[in-house]
Write a protein that holds these residues in place. Structure first.
Motif, PDB file in Angstrom:
ATOM      1  N   LEU A  16       0.994  -1.238  -0.187  1.00  0.00           N
ATOM      2  CA  LEU A  16      -0.022   0.103  -0.006  1.00  0.00           C
ATOM      3  C   LEU A  16       0.795   1.232   0.096  1.00  0.00           C
ATOM      4  N   VAL A  17       2.090   1.122   0.815  1.00  0.00           N
ATOM      5  CA  VAL A  17       2.741   2.322   0.865  1.00  0.00           C
ATOM      6  C   VAL A  17       3.566   2.700  -0.512  1.00  0.00           C
ATOM      7  N   GLY A  71      -7.708  12.628  -2.525  1.00  0.00           N
ATOM      8  CA  GLY A  71      -7.744  12.598  -1.132  1.00  0.00           C
ATOM      9  C   GLY A  71      -8.606  13.664  -0.495  1.00  0.00           C
ATOM     10  N   LEU A  94       1.857   6.553  -6.741  1.00  0.00           N
ATOM     11  CA  LEU A  94       0.996   7.489  -7.343  1.00  0.00           C
ATOM     12  C   LEU A  94       1.321   8.819  -6.989  1.00  0.00           C
ATOM     13  N   LEU A  95       1.679   9.331  -5.863  1.00  0.00           N
ATOM     14  CA  LEU A  95       2.020  10.725  -5.390  1.00  0.00           C
ATOM     15  C   LEU A  95       3.361  11.121  -6.115  1.00  0.00           C
ATOM     16  N   THR A 144       0.907  13.904  -8.291  1.00  0.00           N
ATOM     17  CA  THR A 144       0.883  14.387  -7.145  1.00  0.00           C
ATOM     18  C   THR A 144      -0.277  15.248  -6.665  1.00  0.00           C
ATOM     19  N   VAL A 173       2.369   1.737  -3.452  1.00  0.00           N
ATOM     20  CA  VAL A 173       1.486   2.117  -4.491  1.00  0.00           C
ATOM     21  C   VAL A 173       1.185   3.484  -4.304  1.00  0.00           C
ATOM     22  N   VAL A 174       0.971   3.905  -3.083  1.00  0.00           N
ATOM     23  CA  VAL A 174       0.623   5.417  -2.753  1.00  0.00           C
ATOM     24  C   VAL A 174       1.652   6.238  -2.980  1.00  0.00           C
ATOM     25  N   VAL A 226      -3.679  12.965  -6.882  1.00  0.00           N
ATOM     26  CA  VAL A 226      -3.960  11.994  -5.889  1.00  0.00           C
ATOM     27  C   VAL A 226      -4.376  13.048  -4.601  1.00  0.00           C
ATOM     28  N   THR A 227      -3.394  14.090  -4.473  1.00  0.00           N
ATOM     29  CA  THR A 227      -3.822  15.069  -3.317  1.00  0.00           C
ATOM     30  C   THR A 227      -5.272  15.472  -3.146  1.00  0.00           C
TER      31      THR A 227
END
Length: 161
Positions: A110-111, A129, A117-118, A122, A113-114, A125-126
C-alpha cells in the motif's frame, strides 16, 4: 459490548465513542485549507474559470476549514482500524503495528503504490484524497449518530429498527 440487553455485533469491535474525533483535526483542516492551491496546480487558474476573485476562493477555503475544525461534528479517526478497545497510549493497540507477515506485506505494498501515485500524479492524488476526506465527514457524523447515540440504543432496546 453495547449497553443493556442489546447483543454485541462485529461492529462493536470497531465502532465506539473513543474512535471518533470531534470536528476535523488540525492536520486535515490545513489539508483542506490548501484546496484552492491544489486545484490551481492541477487545473490551472481555477478562480478565473469560475469567475471568482482568487482571494475570495482562498478566504472561502480558510473559513470553511476553520469552521470544520471547531464544529462538533463527529469525524472518523484512523483508530477505527483497530479491533477492540483503544487504551490510551498503549503501543500494543496501534493500527500501524503489524501482527502478521500478511498484514506487513499489505502495508508495504500500500505504501509503495501510494508513493508511486504521489510521485507521478501528485496533485491529482492529493485532490482525490481531499474529496474523499470531505465525503467522509458527513458519513462519520451519521455513523456516530446512528450507532452510538442514546436515542439509537433506546430504540433498539425497545425492539424498534
Amino acid at each position: 459490548a453495547r449497553r443493556g440487553s442489546i447483543e454485541a455485533t462485529w461492529l462493536d469491535a470497531y465502532v465506539n465513542r473513543r474512535k471518533f474525533f470531534e470536528g476535523v483535526p488540525a492536520p486535515m483542516g490545513c489539508y483542506l485549507a490548501l484546496t484552492p492551491l491544489v486545484l490551481g496546480f492541477e487545473f490551472g487558474n481555477v478562480s478565473e474559470s469560475l469567475g471568482v476573485d482568487p482571494r475570495a476562493l482562498a478566504c472561502f477555503a480558510l473559513l470553511g476549514s476553520s469552521v470544520l475544525m471547531i464544529c462538533s461534528l463527529q469525524t472518523f479517526s484512523s483508530k477505527m482500524l483497530i479491533k477492540g478497545a483503544v487504551r490510551g497510549r498503549d503501543p500494543t493497540t496501534s493500527h500501524l503495528r503489524s501482527r502478521s507477515y500478511a498484514s506487513l506485506l499489505g502495508k508495504v505494498v500500500l505504501v509503495a503504490v501510494v508513493g508511486w501515485l504521489l510521485a507521478y500524479h501528485t496533485w491529482r492524488v492529493t485532490l482525490v484524497g481531499m474529496l474523499l476526506y470531505l465525503g467522509s465527514i458527513p458519513l462519520g457524523h451519521f455513523t456516530y449518530t446512528l450507532l452510538l447515540t442514546d436515542h439509537h440504543h433506546n430504540k433498539l432496546a425497545a425492539g424498534g429498527k
